[in-house]
Motif scaffolding. Sequence first.
Motif, mmCIF file in Angstrom:
data_model
loop_
_atom_site.group_PDB
_atom_site.id
_atom_site.type_symbol
_atom_site.label_atom_id
_atom_site.label_comp_id
_atom_site.label_asym_id
_atom_site.label_seq_id
_atom_site.Cartn_x
_atom_site.Cartn_y
_atom_site.Cartn_z
ATOM 1 N N ASP A 7 33.097 -76.287 -57.348
ATOM 2 C CA ASP A 7 31.421 -76.581 -57.927
ATOM 3 C C ASP A 7 30.689 -76.509 -56.657
ATOM 4 O O ASP A 7 29.277 -76.201 -56.599
ATOM 5 N N SER A 37 26.163 -74.228 -54.435
ATOM 6 C CA SER A 37 26.648 -74.638 -55.711
ATOM 7 C C SER A 37 26.270 -73.516 -56.543
ATOM 8 O O SER A 37 25.544 -72.287 -56.375
ATOM 9 N N GLN A 38 26.671 -73.507 -57.970
ATOM 10 C CA GLN A 38 26.243 -72.875 -59.040
ATOM 11 C C GLN A 38 24.549 -72.594 -59.068
ATOM 12 O O GLN A 38 24.156 -71.588 -59.507
ATOM 13 N N ALA A 39 23.823 -73.793 -58.556
ATOM 14 C CA ALA A 39 22.456 -73.660 -58.854
ATOM 15 C C ALA A 39 21.519 -73.318 -57.854
ATOM 16 O O ALA A 39 20.370 -73.290 -57.896
ATOM 17 N N TYR A 40 22.117 -73.641 -56.716
ATOM 18 C CA TYR A 40 21.371 -73.715 -55.418
ATOM 19 C C TYR A 40 22.155 -73.157 -54.165
ATOM 20 O O TYR A 40 23.289 -73.435 -54.062
ATOM 21 N N THR A 81 21.675 -79.476 -54.492
ATOM 22 C CA THR A 81 22.861 -78.625 -55.017
ATOM 23 C C THR A 81 23.062 -79.055 -56.533
ATOM 24 O O THR A 81 23.439 -78.089 -57.026
ATOM 25 N N GLY A 82 22.651 -80.231 -56.859
ATOM 26 C CA GLY A 82 22.835 -80.498 -58.361
ATOM 27 C C GLY A 82 24.148 -81.079 -58.606
ATOM 28 O O GLY A 82 24.477 -81.270 -59.679
#
Lengths: 351, 351
Positions: A7, A37-40, A81-82
Amino acid sequence: MQEEGVDLTVLGPTNHLRWLAGLDPHGDERPVMLFISQAYAGMLMPVLNAASVRQHTDLPFHTWRDDEGPASALGDLIAATGVDPANLNVALDEGMRADFALRVLDALPGARRTFTHGTVSALRSEKEETEYRALKACALINDRAVMAGFDALREGMTEKDVAEVIAAHYASEGAETEFISVCFGANGAFCHHHTGETRLRRDMAVLIDAGCRYMGYPSDMTRSGWFGAPDPDYLKVVSVVEGAVAAALAASKPGVPARDIDRAARGVITEAGYGPNFLHRTGHGLGIELHEEPYISGASERPLGPGNVYSIEPGVYLADRFGVRLEEIVFLRPEGAEVLSELPRTPVIRG
Amino acid sequence: MQEEGVDLTVLGPTNHLRWLAGLDPHGDERPVMLFISQAYAGMLMPVLNAASVRQHTDLPFHTWRDDEGPASALGDLIAATGVDPANLNVALDEGMRADFALRVLDALPGARRTFTHGTVSALRSEKEETEYRALKACALINDRAVMAGFDALREGMTEKDVAEVIAAHYASEGAETEFISVCFGANGAFCHHHTGETRLRRDMAVLIDAGCRYMGYPSDMTRSGWFGAPDPDYLKVVSVVEGAVAAALAASKPGVPARDIDRAARGVITEAGYGPNFLHRTGHGLGIELHEEPYISGASERPLGPGNVYSIEPGVYLADRFGVRLEEIVFLRPEGAEVLSELPRTPVIRG
């Protein structure tokens, strides 16, 4: 990361960060890390270095000042990062400072941790042709430098004198010295001997393990030889070690587990009765770092793949007498191992 | 360790180990660590390096081979220390690799962890007179080298050209380059500028922050100056920074908390309206490492003591214009700070 169930990846100011983001931020005791992360993706950044690193990246920075410390900026970055700090898989840069890693883990109480073997290190181990060209050019410079070292051997010289000849050769071709280990006589039985003041006498073994850096990539090669008329036992050991190199080269194919390369080399040496004298794994990967994935060890089940670059460097170490190691760097092609050096591995006899 | 309630200290192949045990084992990805309890001291040691490290120490080794990994040897070593793995205070080397530290923590499930601030780092920060002599000699070489750099300034030179002059001076006195940061013009506003290809023009600020290593100890000094006729704003900022250095020097007495030194320097700069432009702590300790305890930060309540060696290096950074930093290394005596450099801090005007 998704394939590996990771993650969050956290890198320190190490070669991982140089390779992935082209960044080389000032690395001191102040925490500086890239979080992905996947998002950030964003960086924890000491404010005093923000302006100079900003010249090289558009990544968002979460800055902190010396008098406040990094805790608050780190919290903001993790939030950005979420990820869920109470439940995540985090891949940590294994080579960053212990206090950086523990600070991250303290802020992620629910983290299951791993290192970068499955992610960044795996990607780094699949070399491209541009990397091949740099590694090949660097290996050829190293060929010439190591031979310059052997050619310079004269009775009474110290190991350091020979290292200076090799270093000067590197400089003359625009390369930087990465490391130089020159071992006279029984010093060759120390796998990681520090080049010193031992003087060359007739009838001594000589082992040179050296590497330089060129176009950002290193070389690493070992050749073994003798000053004077070689001891028959020495020549026997050389032929055993050469057999081990040849076996490991022949075993090198995509899909083969790394441990099988180690077993191939070790089998030859064990068969000859020198098993207990082969004190280390058969090799290590090499890329922007001198040691990186894939490690060629009896414990590694990792299958090799095209583009892997690694050393094959079996050795036999006889305490108080001599050591023999022969090391090649190979680039793994679909059809097998391409050796980067163009030097023979026959013992280098001088004097 | 007893005073600090530490049951076990674990050091990696870092300067802590060099300082405490005089050992510099080959430091790669293979775990090598010194474990110290009240009852025992011993090393986790890759077998391939055991023979060469054995030349320098009688400490017991717990060796491991590449194909078996370190887990079993680590278990034996922990057992030998006599600590209770389920209940202990462990002090970890903050600068060792993350994977070394996490391997230790995994083997000590009941560990409460700290770093070496109270133990090895504290001891390292109390310098002896032999260390003073090395630091002083190194500072004087640095004085001459930095002035050689300023004296070499000519229009059209690059920052790298000046760095080469300084490096050559170090070599001429038998010292090694530790780091050299030469900043022309607006580059001085980057606190950790990488010396580059910027060329010197008339009416540019010049900042040189450099250090060498001599007799095992480093130097670290910054002087600021101007090529041509200095901008009046520049001279104003220099006098503010000089006031900050003077205030920090005056505040330096044994028993005073480190934060008070930072406050003394920061107060002068804030009073002059440049508070937001002073982007870092006032200083850092210096010993065998360029940055070590004591850190001179607004967050540190640690009282200074005789024999502490640290930098006082306030700066004012004006983006796109120039930076001014003046840095001294001081040796703290019972009566106050002794400055090691013998150079004035007045701006160095050339051109």
